[in-house]
Enzyme design. Sequence first.
Site, PDB file in Angstrom:
ATOM      1  N   TRP A 102      -6.393   3.048   6.397  1.00  0.00           N
ATOM      2  CA  TRP A 102      -6.589   3.109   4.954  1.00  0.00           C
ATOM      3  C   TRP A 102      -7.740   4.017   4.570  1.00  0.00           C
ATOM      4  O   TRP A 102      -7.753   4.577   3.457  1.00  0.00           O
ATOM      5  CB  TRP A 102      -6.731   1.710   4.381  1.00  0.00           C
ATOM      6  CG  TRP A 102      -5.435   0.968   4.507  1.00  0.00           C
ATOM      7  CD1 TRP A 102      -5.156  -0.099   5.323  1.00  0.00           C
ATOM      8  CD2 TRP A 102      -4.197   1.290   3.856  1.00  0.00           C
ATOM      9  NE1 TRP A 102      -3.838  -0.461   5.205  1.00  0.00           N
ATOM     10  CE2 TRP A 102      -3.226   0.368   4.321  1.00  0.00           C
ATOM     11  CE3 TRP A 102      -3.820   2.261   2.928  1.00  0.00           C
ATOM     12  CZ2 TRP A 102      -1.907   0.393   3.870  1.00  0.00           C
ATOM     13  CZ3 TRP A 102      -2.505   2.292   2.484  1.00  0.00           C
ATOM     14  CH2 TRP A 102      -1.570   1.361   2.959  1.00  0.00           C
ATOM     15  N   ASP A 172     -13.288   0.266  -0.885  1.00  0.00           N
ATOM     16  CA  ASP A 172     -11.982  -0.366  -0.986  1.00  0.00           C
ATOM     17  C   ASP A 172     -12.096  -1.772  -0.395  1.00  0.00           C
ATOM     18  O   ASP A 172     -12.253  -1.938   0.813  1.00  0.00           O
ATOM     19  CB  ASP A 172     -10.947   0.466  -0.219  1.00  0.00           C
ATOM     20  CG  ASP A 172      -9.552  -0.142  -0.241  1.00  0.00           C
ATOM     21  OD1 ASP A 172      -9.381  -1.245  -0.789  1.00  0.00           O
ATOM     22  OD2 ASP A 172      -8.641   0.499   0.306  1.00  0.00           O
ATOM     23  N   LYS A 196      -3.551  -9.271  -1.784  1.00  0.00           N
ATOM     24  CA  LYS A 196      -4.064  -9.933  -0.582  1.00  0.00           C
ATOM     25  C   LYS A 196      -4.727 -11.265  -0.958  1.00  0.00           C
ATOM     26  O   LYS A 196      -4.282 -12.319  -0.545  1.00  0.00           O
ATOM     27  CB  LYS A 196      -5.097  -9.055   0.127  1.00  0.00           C
ATOM     28  CG  LYS A 196      -4.773  -7.574   0.167  1.00  0.00           C
ATOM     29  CD  LYS A 196      -3.675  -7.226   1.137  1.00  0.00           C
ATOM     30  CE  LYS A 196      -3.562  -5.713   1.280  1.00  0.00           C
ATOM     31  NZ  LYS A 196      -2.496  -5.313   2.194  1.00  0.00           N
TER      32      LYS A 196
END
Length: 361
Positions: A102, A172, A196
């Site tokens: 990511w 992030d 999430k």
Amino acid sequence: MPRVFNFSAGPATLPEAVLRQAQAEMLDWHGLGASIVEISHRSAEFMQVAERADADLRTLLAIPDSHVVLYLSGGATTQQALIALNFAGAGQTADYVVSGHWSKTAIRQAAPYVAVNIAASSEEDRFRSLPGREGWRLSPDAAYVHITANETIHGVEYRTTPEVGDVPLFADFSSSIASEPLDVAKYGLIYAGAQKNLGPVGISVVIVRRELLERSGQHRAEIFDYRAHAARDSMLNTPPTWNWYMLGLTVRWMLEQGGVDEFARRNAEKAALLYATIDAGDGFYRNEIEASVRSRMNVPFFLHDPALDAMFLAESRAAGLMALKGHKAVGGMRASLYNAMPVEGVRALVDFMRDFQARHG
């Protein structure tokens, strides 16, 4: 059929209490005679939902008044491009620390708009560790420094906030937000896809220091301008109202359960139980991540013989343990232990793992 223990990395398991409340309110929200998803986002009823969700999130994360919270359509990948457009001048340098899949995705989204400086990377180590802060090569004139707080695929996590001087730190937090106390004031910007820990897929939270919104950034349409969204309380356009409502229910559930302090305790217990089982398996199971940076949220692991993988997945699914297959970039297995995963789910997983090893070891 009974609900399974869902270890999916995202979209991920949601609290059963939240799902049941949403089910009960689906056709008639609080006597309105219509669903919350059917009414105007500018109605008094939905404004009540949005304001309560915002107040609860600020309480949950102890967000200071110095920071604005935006509720935006899409996921974290969208924000990765918008961050560069909003906070860096054309061709200005931005520093990125690469710690997994990511982190690299964030660079790809920003690269058309900024001069990316890879300040540090652990790719040579196959992302089994984090780049030591002492080795970061930061740019003195960078617009910001970007990190990925938790790598969902590779299973590494920052356990402390890195110091980057006067340059704002952007992060992030998609897969670890609200999993433990967080000093928001140390960050210029935090962003997170909701799917999430915060709710369903389709909405993102952006927490940004107010003074940073004064940056001119680059030429962009109003819909891509964080300042415009902030000025309209995240209602510049029609927001994903159902997702915002579900986020509000999830955040309220977390507060009722004891807030981030309680979830930090639960998450530490869950992660310790699973890692101990992996490490005690005499090589039958293994996790390759440096112990000091192992993720509490996403635990990748491998069986000693890949020929057993298909059997492990089939038998675990039959035992009520869902979505344990590892990401295709890594292989093996992965268990995601987000806030809505109860300790009982992890206990069921480790019991299965011990039994599987006894039968196939």
